[in-house]
Design a protein around this motif. Structure first.
Motif, PDB file in Angstrom:
ATOM      1  N   LEU A  18      37.221  46.796  62.782  1.00  0.00           N
ATOM      2  CA  LEU A  18      38.225  45.792  62.450  1.00  0.00           C
ATOM      3  C   LEU A  18      38.190  45.522  60.955  1.00  0.00           C
ATOM      4  CD1 LEU A  18      40.197  43.389  63.041  1.00  0.00           C
ATOM      5  CD2 LEU A  18      38.150  41.999  63.391  1.00  0.00           C
ATOM      6  N   LEU A  19      39.332  45.584  60.332  1.00  0.00           N
ATOM      7  CA  LEU A  19      39.481  45.218  58.938  1.00  0.00           C
ATOM      8  C   LEU A  19      40.354  43.975  58.880  1.00  0.00           C
ATOM      9  CD1 LEU A  19      39.289  45.723  55.865  1.00  0.00           C
ATOM     10  CD2 LEU A  19      41.277  47.235  56.114  1.00  0.00           C
ATOM     11  N   VAL A  20      39.834  42.921  58.282  1.00  0.00           N
ATOM     12  CA  VAL A  20      40.618  41.708  58.058  1.00  0.00           C
ATOM     13  C   VAL A  20      40.877  41.622  56.563  1.00  0.00           C
ATOM     14  CG1 VAL A  20      40.700  39.190  58.215  1.00  0.00           C
ATOM     15  CG2 VAL A  20      39.678  40.522  60.072  1.00  0.00           C
ATOM     16  N   LEU A  21      42.148  41.603  56.220  1.00  0.00           N
ATOM     17  CA  LEU A  21      42.563  41.478  54.825  1.00  0.00           C
ATOM     18  C   LEU A  21      42.980  40.039  54.562  1.00  0.00           C
ATOM     19  CD1 LEU A  21      44.842  44.627  54.472  1.00  0.00           C
ATOM     20  CD2 LEU A  21      42.552  44.321  53.521  1.00  0.00           C
ATOM     21  N   GLY A  22      42.438  39.455  53.512  1.00  0.00           N
ATOM     22  CA  GLY A  22      42.850  38.128  53.076  1.00  0.00           C
ATOM     23  C   GLY A  22      43.634  38.254  51.786  1.00  0.00           C
ATOM     24  N   PHE A  23      44.734  37.510  51.673  1.00  0.00           N
ATOM     25  CA  PHE A  23      45.573  37.542  50.485  1.00  0.00           C
ATOM     26  C   PHE A  23      45.775  36.151  49.919  1.00  0.00           C
ATOM     27  CE2 PHE A  23      46.889  41.495  52.477  1.00  0.00           C
ATOM     28  CZ  PHE A  23      47.140  42.342  51.406  1.00  0.00           C
ATOM     29  N   ASP A  24      45.640  36.047  48.604  1.00  0.00           N
ATOM     30  CA  ASP A  24      46.068  34.879  47.845  1.00  0.00           C
ATOM     31  C   ASP A  24      47.185  35.403  46.942  1.00  0.00           C
ATOM     32  OD1 ASP A  24      46.110  32.287  46.603  1.00  0.00           O
ATOM     33  OD2 ASP A  24      44.988  33.151  44.926  1.00  0.00           O
ATOM     34  N   LEU A  25      48.421  35.167  47.368  1.00  0.00           N
ATOM     35  CA  LEU A  25      49.571  35.788  46.726  1.00  0.00           C
ATOM     36  C   LEU A  25      49.964  35.104  45.422  1.00  0.00           C
ATOM     37  CD1 LEU A  25      51.498  36.246  50.035  1.00  0.00           C
ATOM     38  CD2 LEU A  25      50.551  38.071  48.650  1.00  0.00           C
ATOM     39  N   GLY A  26      50.440  35.898  44.493  1.00  0.00           N
ATOM     40  CA  GLY A  26      50.902  35.411  43.207  1.00  0.00           C
ATOM     41  C   GLY A  26      51.025  36.590  42.263  1.00  0.00           C
ATOM     42  N   VAL A  27      51.333  36.310  41.006  1.00  0.00           N
ATOM     43  CA  VAL A  27      51.432  37.384  40.019  1.00  0.00           C
ATOM     44  C   VAL A  27      50.112  38.134  39.937  1.00  0.00           C
ATOM     45  CG1 VAL A  27      51.835  37.903  37.580  1.00  0.00           C
ATOM     46  CG2 VAL A  27      53.246  36.206  38.742  1.00  0.00           C
ATOM     47  N   LYS A  28      49.024  37.405  40.090  1.00  0.00           N
ATOM     48  CA  LYS A  28      47.698  38.008  40.244  1.00  0.00           C
ATOM     49  C   LYS A  28      47.291  37.745  41.690  1.00  0.00           C
ATOM     50  CE  LYS A  28      46.326  37.353  35.471  1.00  0.00           C
ATOM     51  NZ  LYS A  28      45.421  36.660  34.557  1.00  0.00           N
ATOM     52  N   THR A  29      47.450  38.736  42.534  1.00  0.00           N
ATOM     53  CA  THR A  29      47.175  38.590  43.964  1.00  0.00           C
ATOM     54  C   THR A  29      45.733  38.952  44.260  1.00  0.00           C
ATOM     55  OG1 THR A  29      49.472  38.967  44.615  1.00  0.00           O
ATOM     56  CG2 THR A  29      47.787  39.493  46.250  1.00  0.00           C
ATOM     57  N   GLY A  30      45.011  37.987  44.821  1.00  0.00           N
ATOM     58  CA  GLY A  30      43.644  38.239  45.240  1.00  0.00           C
ATOM     59  C   GLY A  30      43.638  38.870  46.617  1.00  0.00           C
ATOM     60  N   VAL A  31      42.754  39.839  46.809  1.00  0.00           N
ATOM     61  CA  VAL A  31      42.630  40.521  48.097  1.00  0.00           C
ATOM     62  C   VAL A  31      41.156  40.564  48.472  1.00  0.00           C
ATOM     63  CG1 VAL A  31      43.055  42.645  49.402  1.00  0.00           C
ATOM     64  CG2 VAL A  31      44.612  41.987  47.552  1.00  0.00           C
ATOM     65  N   ALA A  32      40.872  40.168  49.708  1.00  0.00           N
ATOM     66  CA  ALA A  32      39.517  40.244  50.254  1.00  0.00           C
ATOM     67  C   ALA A  32      39.554  41.161  51.464  1.00  0.00           C
ATOM     68  CB  ALA A  32      39.026  38.864  50.658  1.00  0.00           C
ATOM     69  N   ARG A  33      38.501  41.955  51.629  1.00  0.00           N
ATOM     70  CA  ARG A  33      38.401  42.864  52.779  1.00  0.00           C
ATOM     71  C   ARG A  33      37.122  42.542  53.555  1.00  0.00           C
ATOM     72  NH1 ARG A  33      41.543  47.882  51.408  1.00  0.00           N
ATOM     73  NH2 ARG A  33      42.260  47.522  49.294  1.00  0.00           N
ATOM     74  N   TYR A  34      37.333  42.097  54.774  1.00  0.00           N
ATOM     75  CA  TYR A  34      36.217  41.875  55.701  1.00  0.00           C
ATOM     76  C   TYR A  34      36.244  43.029  56.684  1.00  0.00           C
ATOM     77  CZ  TYR A  34      35.661  37.001  54.186  1.00  0.00           C
ATOM     78  OH  TYR A  34      35.430  35.853  53.467  1.00  0.00           O
ATOM     79  N   PHE A  35      35.179  43.796  56.723  1.00  0.00           N
ATOM     80  CA  PHE A  35      35.079  44.935  57.627  1.00  0.00           C
ATOM     81  C   PHE A  35      34.068  44.585  58.695  1.00  0.00           C
ATOM     82  CE2 PHE A  35      34.098  49.474  58.585  1.00  0.00           C
ATOM     83  CZ  PHE A  35      35.401  49.884  58.841  1.00  0.00           C
ATOM     84  N   ASP A  36      34.522  44.484  59.933  1.00  0.00           N
ATOM     85  CA  ASP A  36      33.675  44.058  61.053  1.00  0.00           C
ATOM     86  C   ASP A  36      32.952  42.750  60.735  1.00  0.00           C
ATOM     87  OD1 ASP A  36      34.461  46.117  62.685  1.00  0.00           O
ATOM     88  OD2 ASP A  36      32.805  47.419  62.103  1.00  0.00           O
ATOM     89  N   GLY A  37      33.681  41.810  60.116  1.00  0.00           N
ATOM     90  CA  GLY A  37      33.156  40.467  59.868  1.00  0.00           C
ATOM     91  C   GLY A  37      32.402  40.288  58.566  1.00  0.00           C
TER      92      GLY A  37
END
Length: 163
Positions: A18-37
């Motif tokens: 399982l891959l959970v992607l987190g996004f903080d959207l904006g001109v500078k978009t933050g992305v976090a990747r949780y792989f199996d928690g």
């Protein structure tokens, strides 16, 4: 699991992840990747790169869940402070309108790819987290910026997926 000699080991492993992607959207978009928690990656991207990022993510895991800070769920834009000038309020409104558009685009891309996605109100996400607190909460050892931390924190409650 498939026999290693068959060449399908990578696809078999991916099928159980399982891959959970987190996004903080904006001109500078933050992305976090949780792989199996587990938080495995943080990055900052341009929002127009979301499509490629989502498509590539579909190749790395059997299931991809997307969680993002959804500005459209926050009705109050301005502080109660009457000292906020008209020009400042207009800039905030323009910025939020742009983020609203990125939220809509992310939802459409997730739908196109068949990915489950969930928008979280900025108020429900909680306050910004300082780097030192973020390290303590997540165990992340590296440097971060506020966009990456926001992306990780919005997805953290859902890092093992959502129903």
């Amino acid at each position: 699991m498939t026999d290693p000699s068959s060449g399908n080991v990578a696809s078999e492993v991916a099928r159980h992840r399982l891959l959970v992607l987190g996004f903080d959207l904006g001109v500078k978009t933050g992305v976090a990747r949780y792989f199996d928690g587990k938080l495995l990656a943080l990055e900052t991207v341009k929002p127009w790169g979301m499509r490629d990022l989502l498509e590539a993510s579909c190749l790395t895991a059997a299931r991809v869940d997307v969680v993002f800070e959804d500005s459209r769920l926050q009705s109050k834009l301005f502080s109660a402070n009457k000292a906020t000038g008209e020009a400042k309020r207009l800039k905030i409104a323009r910025d939020v309108g742009g983020i609203d558009a990125w939220c809509t685009l992310l939802e459409h891309e997730c739908e196109r790819l068949g990915l489950r996605c969930l928008g979280v109100s900025p108020a429900d996400k909680g306050a910004k987290v300082a780097a030192s607190a973020f390290d303590h909460i997540t165990g992340w050892p590296g440097r971060t910026n506020e966009h990456e931390r926001d992306a990780a924190m919005v997805a953290r409650p859902f890092r093992k997926g959502f129903h």
